[in-house]
Design a protein around this motif. Structure first.
Motif, short mmCIF file in Angstrom:
data_model
loop_
_atom_site.label_atom_id
_atom_site.label_comp_id
_atom_site.label_asym_id
_atom_site.label_seq_id
_atom_site.Cartn_x
_atom_site.Cartn_y
_atom_site.Cartn_z
N ALA A 220 0.76 -1.46 0.12
CA ALA A 220 0.21 -0.24 0.42
C ALA A 220 0.82 1.42 -0.08
O ALA A 220 1.84 0.85 0.35
CB ALA A 220 -0.79 0.20 1.05
N ASP A 221 0.15 2.22 -0.81
CA ASP A 221 1.12 3.64 -0.54
C ASP A 221 0.33 4.37 0.56
O ASP A 221 0.78 5.26 0.96
CB ASP A 221 0.77 4.14 -1.89
CG ASP A 221 1.79 3.74 -3.09
OD1 ASP A 221 2.59 2.83 -2.71
OD2 ASP A 221 1.67 5.07 -4.32
N GLU A 222 -0.56 3.92 0.79
CA GLU A 222 -1.91 4.65 2.28
C GLU A 222 -2.45 3.95 2.84
O GLU A 222 -3.19 2.84 2.21
CB GLU A 222 -2.44 5.88 1.81
CG GLU A 222 -2.37 6.78 3.49
CD GLU A 222 -1.53 7.23 3.74
OE1 GLU A 222 -0.47 7.17 4.46
OE2 GLU A 222 -1.24 8.66 2.88
N THR A 223 -2.25 3.31 4.39
CA THR A 223 -3.33 2.38 5.28
C THR A 223 -4.38 3.26 5.98
O THR A 223 -4.04 3.80 7.24
CB THR A 223 -2.66 1.26 5.63
OG1 THR A 223 -2.48 0.26 4.34
CG2 THR A 223 -3.54 0.14 6.01
N TYR A 224 -5.43 3.27 5.02
CA TYR A 224 -6.15 3.92 6.63
C TYR A 224 -7.05 2.55 7.55
O TYR A 224 -6.95 1.57 7.02
CB TYR A 224 -7.75 4.47 5.85
CG TYR A 224 -6.98 5.95 4.73
CD1 TYR A 224 -7.02 6.81 5.07
CD2 TYR A 224 -7.00 5.70 3.56
CE1 TYR A 224 -6.39 7.65 4.34
CE2 TYR A 224 -5.99 6.76 2.72
CZ TYR A 224 -6.02 7.79 3.14
OH TYR A 224 -5.30 8.58 2.30
N THR A 225 -7.15 3.25 8.95
CA THR A 225 -7.88 2.33 9.16
C THR A 225 -8.72 3.01 10.81
O THR A 225 -8.78 4.48 10.70
CB THR A 225 -6.38 1.59 10.38
OG1 THR A 225 -6.16 0.99 11.19
CG2 THR A 225 -5.59 3.39 11.23
N ILE A 226 -9.01 1.78 11.45
CA ILE A 226 -9.82 2.58 11.88
C ILE A 226 -9.85 1.16 13.70
O ILE A 226 -9.72 0.68 13.92
CB ILE A 226 -11.56 2.42 12.18
CG1 ILE A 226 -11.73 0.60 11.88
CG2 ILE A 226 -12.04 2.94 11.57
CD1 ILE A 226 -13.58 0.14 11.85
N GLU A 227 -9.16 2.19 14.41
CA GLU A 227 -8.87 2.01 15.90
C GLU A 227 -9.55 2.19 16.90
O GLU A 227 -10.29 2.76 17.69
CB GLU A 227 -7.73 2.78 16.31
CG GLU A 227 -6.82 2.88 15.37
CD GLU A 227 -5.18 1.06 15.06
OE1 GLU A 227 -5.49 0.63 16.30
OE2 GLU A 227 -5.37 0.66 13.40
N ALA A 228 -10.47 0.75 17.81
CA ALA A 228 -10.62 0.71 18.62
C ALA A 228 -9.71 0.40 19.81
O ALA A 228 -8.73 0.55 19.44
CB ALA A 228 -11.97 -0.58 18.60
#
Lengths: 492, 492
Positions: A220-228
């Motif tokens: 990936a060039d960018e990894t978007y995440t959601i963190e709990a």
């Protein structure tokens, strides 16, 4: 029923016991692979249905690609997906035969060796991009917006039910676009779909952010995440969405003719969530009595337990309960009337607590006389009596209230467990005594990130999209000028 | 768009071309494995949803069991499941590493050899029964009524899209019961569920029957089947439901304590249908122009094509179509307004014919003047004009009519192609010139069954449950006294 280990005693043991006792999942005879039991699978199915609906609303279609990836495709991708791709299940043969030296035993038939080994997919970029190559010639063939529900296998050495298993279930979106901007927008859009479902359906608050280069998916060039944030102060990555640039298009030579007749590489994204979310669900809401489920995900939303001694009493109760059930069902609320006479009411109460059923009603002859029902909510354990006429409407409102309350409680916990620090001393102190997210300034170097990780086991979970890039300040560890405000945490 | 090979020219080639051109599926780079494309998968999803609903209505729950089966579990089961179980994908290693002699290449890491080989499940009786062993102690734990949606792998040498692939998708029900009669009833019940869905949803008439001992699933005491007849006169086994007796309970030592305190082996069933049904769907209804889909399974039930020259005309058409769309959607009918200006109406018509969309509407300025729409049905290719006020209601009725017509047409075909014969000469003559089901008397011996198969390639598809056991008559081949009336056919 033996009580659960409490969270205070041993959080990890509490989790493991809860998963098994609440009949969600169990370890199988196959190393690292779990059995997802009917009750656990019913929750997963509700989550699947909600995600699937959102994927379709955002223009995606489902498809299915092969379980196996030929080794040569792996080699093409290897630059993109080093790391995990190598710890994988490798199929080398295609036949068993009777073992001539051991009657009744089977052996691999050495004559049935594959010319090329097949890897059980750890993720499907390779197989899908080698397929897209044949589907994409012109800009007219774009975008491709496909999702797959599938099982994948990664050879994990240390496994835990739902959180880390060799085989797990997930969905993986794989999209192809004509322009960089469209692919970037897609990646961010799917991160938002995940946030929406995890927050509004699972009642788990998350931080939206992007990963540092060292924590990105390899291709990936960018990894978007959601963190709990879990109740023990550790973070859990709940979903990721990758902007893959043209990396896979280049690895698999996927070009298209633009509107202007030029040849260009295709832009890509991939995004996924897995049965790991079940672990997040359990660890966010549950308590020492068992599972606590947000009503929107609960397979049974209301359980009704009759309290009776005689068959006549049961029949009287049943005639009242029938009306309540009809009313609830008409509102789309799933309800179970538990008239099983093999167990006592007290046992049933404990069982529904263990299983996290949001609302439990009890009704006996005295209640009938008084024209009311005892209604207990699972989240706060509060009980109240509700008159029969109002029970359907009030239960509907109660379920909504429980859903909101669970979110708010988790949100408050996270707020309390998000600490801003200025110095590495403070950082260590907070990490040790309080846990949670730690907000700090970072100089943007992998050296600092690594050094903090080595010293504390905490990692940069993400660079929150909500944080402005600060104009001044220094990295809490290196003392160098800071580039980003980040969230550190120990993580699952 | 190049035309399809016709069925009369080459049925098999027609099928292969149709699957690919209608965007249902294609071969992948992995030997024997297919890619199910979005349009094909959308049909499969509708079928899945319908089956899943019926499984739940009949008391079943979904669960998920591991992909891998350790070799030793296979050995325990081997008596039950000889045959196919040996042609399978065998995982022997769990790691790849960089090949020191070939930069950029990967090799299997010889140090990562598994102690025990893992088989990619060809079916899940072994893994599930080794799990049920831990779940079942007492009659109180029974029945267990579980279904799994999963991928399975059987190493087929000659594969065809949907009909026979190395990896395929299916559901497999696995139930455990306290009594023989309950298990037998379950097996028959699920055969009826299959018949209901295949006939009333897929519009494919089937014969219910049971298999001869040599055609049974290896671990079954009885195999119930539903058999369909394709347009080329060959039969296709559309679903099977097995009464497994106590065979798996014995292989995996699964006993329970009865109400009276005795120890007994558990009774079992298993039942499954697969993506093979997609092949049956295609071969039952489709024609030389392409796919023909029963409305209940069609992802797009109505396609509306505007015929226009100017943007104003398109807008006028759109305002009329909007109302039609709203009306159809309110009735739960899926509709696509195809205003894509990159293709001409004629191309679109051909495309929707190829894709089997049940109803296609066309609407242009002249139609607006006259206040009507041209409506074409895919099954008979008939066209009619319907006045705007009536178009919604009449389309609803038309879809129902198409659903019924497809079933009736297939039913009539089957009736015409079911021939009763008395002699083996007649049998060969019918098989050669007409095909289809051949009803004949059978002496009940495997010798006769085998001899007929060797001589003609026709097999006994089933002993129909509807046929009475004849009191007299002789086997058409052996001349011995007959035991059963059976249906022979060549089969997929």
């Amino acid at each position: 029923m033996a009580k659960l280990t409490t969270r205070a005693e041993d959080y990890s043991k509490w989790y493991n016991e809860l998963v098994v006792k609440a009949n969600l999942a169990e370890n199988s005879g196959v190393r690292g692979c779990m059995v997802i039991k009917p009750y656990g699978y019913a929750i997963w199915e509700k989550l699947q249905a909600e995600l699937d609906k959102r994927f379709k609303e955002t223009g995606h279609q489902n498809a299915y690609f092969p379980l196996f990836v030929p080794k040569s495709l792996f080699e093409a991708e290897e630059k993109n997906a080093e790391g995990f791709a190598k710890e994988c299940a490798v199929v080398t043969h295609y036949r068993l035969k009777n073992d001539p030296n051991n009657p009744g035993k089977l052996m691999v038939d050495p004559e049935a060796k594959l010319e090329e080994e097949l890897i059980v997919r750890p993720t499907s970029e390779a197989i899908i991009w080698s397929t897209y190559k044949n589907w994409i010639q012109s800009y007219r063939d774009l975008p491709i917006l496909i999702n797959q529900w599938a099982n994948v296998v990664r050879w994990e050495m240390r496994t835990r039910l739902f959180l880390r298993t060799a085989e797990f279930l997930w969905q993986e979106g794989h999209t192809a676009h004509a322009t960089r901007i469209e692919a970037e927008e897609e990646a961010v859009k799917m991160q938002e779909v995940y946030r929406d479902v995890v927050e509004n359906f699972m009642a788990i608050p998350v931080v939206k952010g992007y990963k540092t280069p060292s924590e990105r998916f390899a291709g990936a060039d960018e990894t978007y995440t959601i963190e709990a944030l879990m109740q023990d102060g550790k973070a859990l990555q709940a979903g990721t969405s990758h902007f893959l640039g043209q990396n896979f298009a280049k690895a698999f030579d996927v070009k298209f003719t633009t509107n202007e007749g030029k040849q260009e590489y295709v832009w890509a994204t991939s995004w996924g969530v897995s049965t790991r979310l079940m672990g997040a669900l359990i660890m966010t809401h549950s308590d020492d009595l068992g599972l606590v489920l947000p009503p929107k995900l609960a397979p049974i939303q209301v359980a009704i337990v009759p309290i009776y001694k005689t068959a006549e009493q049961l029949e009287e109760i049943r005639s009242v309960v029938d009306k309540i059930q009809d009313g609830l069902k008409a509102k789309g609320i799933s309800v179970k009337f538990d008239d099983d006479d093999k167990s006592k009411p007290g046992w049933k109460f404990a069982e529904y607590e263990l299983k996290g059923v949001p609302v439990r009603m009890a009704i006996g002859p005295k209640d009938l006389e008084k024209g009311h029902v005892e209604v207990a909510r699972r989240d706060t354990l509060e009980k109240q009596f509700i008159v029969l006429d109002e029970v359907v409407d009030k239960t509907e409102a109660l379920l909504e209230d429980i859903q909101n309350n669970l979110y708010q409680k988790a949100f408050d916990y996270r707020t309390e467990h998000t600490t801003e620090v200025k110095t590495f001393e403070e950082f260590k102190e907070v990490l040790e005594n309080k846990g949670g997210f730690i907000s700090a300034l970072w100089d943007g170097t992998e050296e600092t990130e690594e050094a903090v990780k080595d010293a504390t086991k905490a990692t940069i979970r993400c660079i929150p999209q909500a944080f402005e890039i600060p104009t001044e300040g220094i990295d809490m560890f290196s003392g160098k000028p800071a580039k980003f405000r980040v969230l550190y945490a120990k993580a699952y």
